[in-house]
Structure formats: C-alpha cells, structure tokens
Design an enzyme around this catalytic site. Sequence first.
Site, PDB file in Angstrom:
ATOM      1  N   ARG A 187      -1.273  -4.019  11.217  1.00  0.00           N
ATOM      2  CA  ARG A 187      -1.781  -2.639  11.187  1.00  0.00           C
ATOM      3  C   ARG A 187      -3.109  -2.547  10.451  1.00  0.00           C
ATOM      4  O   ARG A 187      -4.012  -1.806  10.836  1.00  0.00           O
ATOM      5  CB  ARG A 187      -0.751  -1.708  10.534  1.00  0.00           C
ATOM      6  CG  ARG A 187       0.347  -1.296  11.493  1.00  0.00           C
ATOM      7  CD  ARG A 187       1.603  -0.932  10.761  1.00  0.00           C
ATOM      8  NE  ARG A 187       1.509   0.337  10.054  1.00  0.00           N
ATOM      9  CZ  ARG A 187       2.423   0.764   9.179  1.00  0.00           C
ATOM     10  NH1 ARG A 187       3.473   0.021   8.926  1.00  0.00           N
ATOM     11  NH2 ARG A 187       2.290   1.915   8.579  1.00  0.00           N
ATOM     12  N   ARG A 237      12.481   0.675   6.208  1.00  0.00           N
ATOM     13  CA  ARG A 237      12.153   0.766   7.640  1.00  0.00           C
ATOM     14  C   ARG A 237      11.822  -0.617   8.156  1.00  0.00           C
ATOM     15  O   ARG A 237      11.201  -1.411   7.471  1.00  0.00           O
ATOM     16  CB  ARG A 237      10.925   1.644   7.849  1.00  0.00           C
ATOM     17  CG  ARG A 237      11.222   3.107   7.863  1.00  0.00           C
ATOM     18  CD  ARG A 237       9.999   3.815   8.437  1.00  0.00           C
ATOM     19  NE  ARG A 237       9.946   5.179   7.953  1.00  0.00           N
ATOM     20  CZ  ARG A 237       8.885   5.727   7.374  1.00  0.00           C
ATOM     21  NH1 ARG A 237       7.796   5.030   7.188  1.00  0.00           N
ATOM     22  NH2 ARG A 237       8.910   6.960   6.984  1.00  0.00           N
ATOM     23  N   LYS A 296      -3.958   9.057   2.255  1.00  0.00           N
ATOM     24  CA  LYS A 296      -4.512  10.162   3.032  1.00  0.00           C
ATOM     25  C   LYS A 296      -3.639  11.411   2.972  1.00  0.00           C
ATOM     26  O   LYS A 296      -4.138  12.518   2.794  1.00  0.00           O
ATOM     27  CB  LYS A 296      -4.668   9.703   4.482  1.00  0.00           C
ATOM     28  CG  LYS A 296      -5.692  10.451   5.250  1.00  0.00           C
ATOM     29  CD  LYS A 296      -6.112   9.709   6.494  1.00  0.00           C
ATOM     30  CE  LYS A 296      -4.952   9.566   7.462  1.00  0.00           C
ATOM     31  NZ  LYS A 296      -5.403   9.103   8.783  1.00  0.00           N
ATOM     32  N   ARG A 346     -11.603   8.454  16.296  1.00  0.00           N
ATOM     33  CA  ARG A 346     -11.107   7.087  16.186  1.00  0.00           C
ATOM     34  C   ARG A 346     -12.084   6.081  16.800  1.00  0.00           C
ATOM     35  O   ARG A 346     -11.982   4.895  16.537  1.00  0.00           O
ATOM     36  CB  ARG A 346      -9.771   6.943  16.921  1.00  0.00           C
ATOM     37  CG  ARG A 346      -8.617   7.560  16.181  1.00  0.00           C
ATOM     38  CD  ARG A 346      -7.314   7.224  16.899  1.00  0.00           C
ATOM     39  NE  ARG A 346      -6.234   8.106  16.481  1.00  0.00           N
ATOM     40  CZ  ARG A 346      -5.493   7.903  15.422  1.00  0.00           C
ATOM     41  NH1 ARG A 346      -5.683   6.848  14.664  1.00  0.00           N
ATOM     42  NH2 ARG A 346      -4.539   8.759  15.115  1.00  0.00           N
ATOM     43  N   ARG A 373       8.271  -0.065   0.137  1.00  0.00           N
ATOM     44  CA  ARG A 373       8.772   1.287   0.405  1.00  0.00           C
ATOM     45  C   ARG A 373      10.244   1.284   0.813  1.00  0.00           C
ATOM     46  O   ARG A 373      10.657   0.534   1.688  1.00  0.00           O
ATOM     47  CB  ARG A 373       7.924   1.919   1.511  1.00  0.00           C
ATOM     48  CG  ARG A 373       8.321   3.320   1.873  1.00  0.00           C
ATOM     49  CD  ARG A 373       7.199   4.051   2.549  1.00  0.00           C
ATOM     50  NE  ARG A 373       6.733   3.393   3.767  1.00  0.00           N
ATOM     51  CZ  ARG A 373       5.568   3.683   4.354  1.00  0.00           C
ATOM     52  NH1 ARG A 373       4.771   4.583   3.831  1.00  0.00           N
ATOM     53  NH2 ARG A 373       5.222   3.054   5.459  1.00  0.00           N
TER      54      ARG A 373
END
Length: 216
Positions: free
Chosen positions: A174, A163, A14, A89, A128
Amino acid sequence: MKNIILIAAPAAGKGTLSEMLVEKHNYAHISTGDLLRNASAKGDELGKKISEILARGELVTDEIVFELLERRLQEDDIKNGYILDGFPRTLSQAQEYDQMVKKMGIDLGIVVVIDTKYETLKKRIVGRVLCKDCGSVYNTLTGVNTPKVDGICDKCGGELYKRSDDNEESFEARFKTYQEKTAPLIEYYKEKGNLFLIKGEDKEQMLEEIEALLHD
Ligand SMILES: [Zn+2]
C-alpha cells in the site's frame, strides 16, 4: 481559512487531522468516496448510474467525480474553507481541478502532505487491533492507545482482533502504491509553489503546524 488538499500515506493521520480541523475551525470535509456513496444512496439519475458502475466493480469516471465535486462546491458550508480528502489522485485530475475551481471563483488553497516516518506508519498499521464488540481501535506497537490487558478491550471487555490486511506485506504494498501515485502530484504542486509538509508523528504538533498555514 484557506482551502486544503490533503495528501497522506495510509495511517499518516489524515482522519485525525481532518477531524480536528472540522471541530476546531469549522472546516467542511469533502471526500470523493463519501460524495459517491451519498449520490448512490440518493438514487437520482446520476446516483443510479453510479450504483450500476460500483455494482459492476468498475471505477467511476473522472467526469462523474467532477460533476459531484462541482455540485458539492456550490454549497454554502465550504465558504469558511474546506478540506479535500482523497482527491485529486492523478496529475490530470489535478490539472482539471485547477481549471474547475478557477472557473468557479474558488481559491485552490494549499496542498498539505502529512510527512509521517515510514516506521511510524508501519507500526500504526501492523500493531492495530480492534474490539470485536464495540469497534474501539488500539495499538500494540506504537505506545499510543495500548490496551491495558493484552487482547481485551478497555472499554467493554470484548475480544481484540487484527484485520487480515493489517500486516507488513500488505502495508509495504500500500505504501509503495501511495508513493508511486502521489509522486507526480507532489511534484506538480511543488512547482506551483503551494505545497507544504507537516510532521505527522504527534497529533498536537500536526495541528499546530497546519494552523500556521491556514490564515489568508
Ligand atoms: Zn470494546
């Protein structure tokens, strides 16, 4: 250019897509998170109210979000087309947003879902790593942006770290939340007939597919 509502899973692309549309097609990028932060920083009456709510760790009401959005949509830079990111949302927000734009004489535009494979999303998040010193982002699993030397930043030689929530369990949770939350929205826009899917595996292909949808 057509207005766009973007719906995408975590790490679906996105941010990258929005950036390309802003740069190449002069889109205005509207995120409700930014609107809230800016209003809070501005410190007027509404801003103070928002700061208090955020400080209490509570959710800002739809009423406030719609007020900010309505103000934002009165600005001139949206006339060339805007991307709505992270909103609506919920189904009730989508319905209220329909009414609001109608009243303002703004075209709802198209709703674009970035359809990225589950495995790709997982690799993008689990692989990541970030540089402790300059914040550059790399990935050890996708084959894109792989650091040249394991654990070391290409740009500044800093140490790379992960992270704590970029792990498989957290990604799965998620992703599940994303699916549950967006399913009714996707159904709603599908029925209205303005839902489009684009593939999110490759940056250039993603841009090409959305460009085919943008012209009035
Ligand atoms: Zn670095």
